[in-house]
Design a protein around this motif. Structure first.
Motif, PDB file in Angstrom:
ATOM      1  N   LYS A 179      45.894 -15.543  -6.229  1.00  0.00           N
ATOM      2  CA  LYS A 179      45.565 -14.240  -6.827  1.00  0.00           C
ATOM      3  C   LYS A 179      44.147 -14.241  -7.381  1.00  0.00           C
ATOM      4  O   LYS A 179      43.374 -13.305  -7.169  1.00  0.00           O
ATOM      5  CB  LYS A 179      46.567 -13.913  -7.933  1.00  0.00           C
ATOM      6  N   LEU A 180      43.789 -15.314  -8.098  1.00  0.00           N
ATOM      7  CA  LEU A 180      42.440 -15.427  -8.658  1.00  0.00           C
ATOM      8  C   LEU A 180      41.391 -15.427  -7.556  1.00  0.00           C
ATOM      9  O   LEU A 180      40.343 -14.773  -7.671  1.00  0.00           O
ATOM     10  CB  LEU A 180      42.337 -16.708  -9.488  1.00  0.00           C
ATOM     11  N   ALA A 181      41.672 -16.148  -6.473  1.00  0.00           N
ATOM     12  CA  ALA A 181      40.741 -16.193  -5.349  1.00  0.00           C
ATOM     13  C   ALA A 181      40.603 -14.823  -4.695  1.00  0.00           C
ATOM     14  O   ALA A 181      39.503 -14.428  -4.285  1.00  0.00           O
ATOM     15  CB  ALA A 181      41.203 -17.227  -4.324  1.00  0.00           C
ATOM     16  N   ALA A 182      41.705 -14.088  -4.592  1.00  0.00           N
ATOM     17  CA  ALA A 182      41.651 -12.754  -3.988  1.00  0.00           C
ATOM     18  C   ALA A 182      40.724 -11.844  -4.791  1.00  0.00           C
ATOM     19  O   ALA A 182      39.984 -11.033  -4.217  1.00  0.00           O
ATOM     20  CB  ALA A 182      43.053 -12.153  -3.925  1.00  0.00           C
ATOM     21  N   TYR A 183      40.719 -12.005  -6.118  1.00  0.00           N
ATOM     22  CA  TYR A 183      39.849 -11.187  -6.966  1.00  0.00           C
ATOM     23  C   TYR A 183      38.384 -11.609  -6.877  1.00  0.00           C
ATOM     24  O   TYR A 183      37.499 -10.819  -7.214  1.00  0.00           O
ATOM     25  CB  TYR A 183      40.298 -11.282  -8.425  1.00  0.00           C
ATOM     26  N   THR A 184      38.138 -12.832  -6.454  1.00  0.00           N
ATOM     27  CA  THR A 184      36.757 -13.348  -6.464  1.00  0.00           C
ATOM     28  C   THR A 184      36.232 -13.743  -5.084  1.00  0.00           C
ATOM     29  O   THR A 184      35.147 -14.326  -4.985  1.00  0.00           O
ATOM     30  CB  THR A 184      36.667 -14.576  -7.395  1.00  0.00           C
ATOM     31  N   ASN A 185      36.968 -13.431  -4.030  1.00  0.00           N
ATOM     32  CA  ASN A 185      36.531 -13.832  -2.691  1.00  0.00           C
ATOM     33  C   ASN A 185      35.229 -13.171  -2.261  1.00  0.00           C
ATOM     34  O   ASN A 185      34.500 -13.710  -1.427  1.00  0.00           O
ATOM     35  CB  ASN A 185      37.623 -13.530  -1.657  1.00  0.00           C
ATOM     36  N   ILE A 186      34.936 -12.013  -2.829  1.00  0.00           N
ATOM     37  CA  ILE A 186      33.661 -11.378  -2.491  1.00  0.00           C
ATOM     38  C   ILE A 186      32.499 -12.260  -2.938  1.00  0.00           C
ATOM     39  O   ILE A 186      31.430 -12.268  -2.321  1.00  0.00           O
ATOM     40  CB  ILE A 186      33.557  -9.964  -3.123  1.00  0.00           C
ATOM     41  N   SER A 187      32.704 -13.043  -4.001  1.00  0.00           N
ATOM     42  CA  SER A 187      31.670 -13.970  -4.457  1.00  0.00           C
ATOM     43  C   SER A 187      31.451 -15.085  -3.435  1.00  0.00           C
ATOM     44  O   SER A 187      30.318 -15.542  -3.241  1.00  0.00           O
ATOM     45  CB  SER A 187      32.061 -14.577  -5.811  1.00  0.00           C
TER      46      SER A 187
END
Length: 264
Positions: A179-187
């Motif tokens: 979930k955390l990665a999904a929120y920050t994958n644009i980074s």
């Protein structure tokens, strides 16, 4: 009973053989009798490399999930593999290290170019000193970057568990990291773009990359926040106070890791 032969090389096989003793091909049922060795039989009886197939399927599913999370971070849904999130953060660390290595190489190249007109042993010694300083500093920045990614993930998970304490919700580590990665994958995607800019434009791309990096930091902080407070509110702790403690801890650990990296 008719003799059985390897569908790949035609070598005669013993009854019940699982591998060809001559070419090593893996053998399954329905072997071709009398040494038949057609392309169709070969395709049916030689088992494909399972590791390669699994890696291919993992990569395909990962990129599908990754792109979905970039388009709609909060709507990407549950990942089909529990390791997708960890893969994203490992990719982020790899891009950070590669970018720092590339910047180091470009700076050392610029030092060599600037000193090409200078002669003498003293000038050569100064060049070596400057290049060693740059390389040493780059190594510390790489260490700092990797440690901060680990700290980022660990603090987010810890404060998420703290935020839902008393609600009965179980915070599964891998599910949360996804979930955390999904929120920050644009980074992660922006980190890859910054690396490409450095690869193509060299040090000239640094000002643009600094601007993109600022966006990466902002996006990561938003993802950090959202991953912690999303969902139920704890019966014991208000989300706002949990979030305040989380960001304060992140800042404190940031400076501790920064100082430790400099003195490493």
């Amino acid at each position: 009973m008719s003799a059985k032969f390897c569908p790949k090389c035609g070598n005669e096989l013993k009854e019940g053989a699982k591998f060809c003793p001559k070419c090593g091909a893996q053998i399954v049922q329905n072997l071709q009798p009398n040494g038949a060795n057609t392309n169709g039989a070969q395709n049916q009886n030689v088992v494909p490399n399972q590791s390669a197939e699994q890696a291919k399927n993992y990569a395909k599913d990962f990129f599908k999930w990754f792109w979905s999370s970039v388009k709609h971070p909060s709507l990407s849904g549950k990942a089909s593999n529990k390791y997708f999130g960890l893969t994203s953060f490992v990719a982020s660390a790899v891009f950070a290290i590669l970018s720092i290595m590339l910047i180091t190489s470009k700076i050392n190249g610029a030092i060599d170019l600037a000193s090409s007109g200078l002669g003498g042993d003293t000038a050569s010694s100064l060049v070596v000193v400057f290049q060693n300083l740059v390389s040493d500093g780059a190594g510390k920045v790489e260490l700092f970057s990797v440690l901060m990614i680990v700290v980022f993930v660990a603090l987010a998970y810890g404060f998420r568990a703290f935020a839902v304490a008393g609600t009965g919700e179980k915070t599964d580590f891998f599910e949360f990291i996804n979930k955390l990665a999904a929120y920050t994958n644009i980074s992660v995607m922006l980190s890859a773009i910054m690396f490409l800019f450095l690869l193509i434009g060299g040090l000239i791309a640094l000002p643009l990359n600094m601007f993109i990096f600022l966006f990466v930091v902002i996006n990561d902080l938003i993802g950090f926040t959202y991953a912690i407070i999303d969902g139920q509110n704890s019966n014991k702790f208000d989300k706002l106070y949990v979030l305040l403690l989380a960001h304060l801890s992140l800042v404190i650990v940031f400076f501790i890791v920064f100082i430790k990296s400099l003195t490493a």
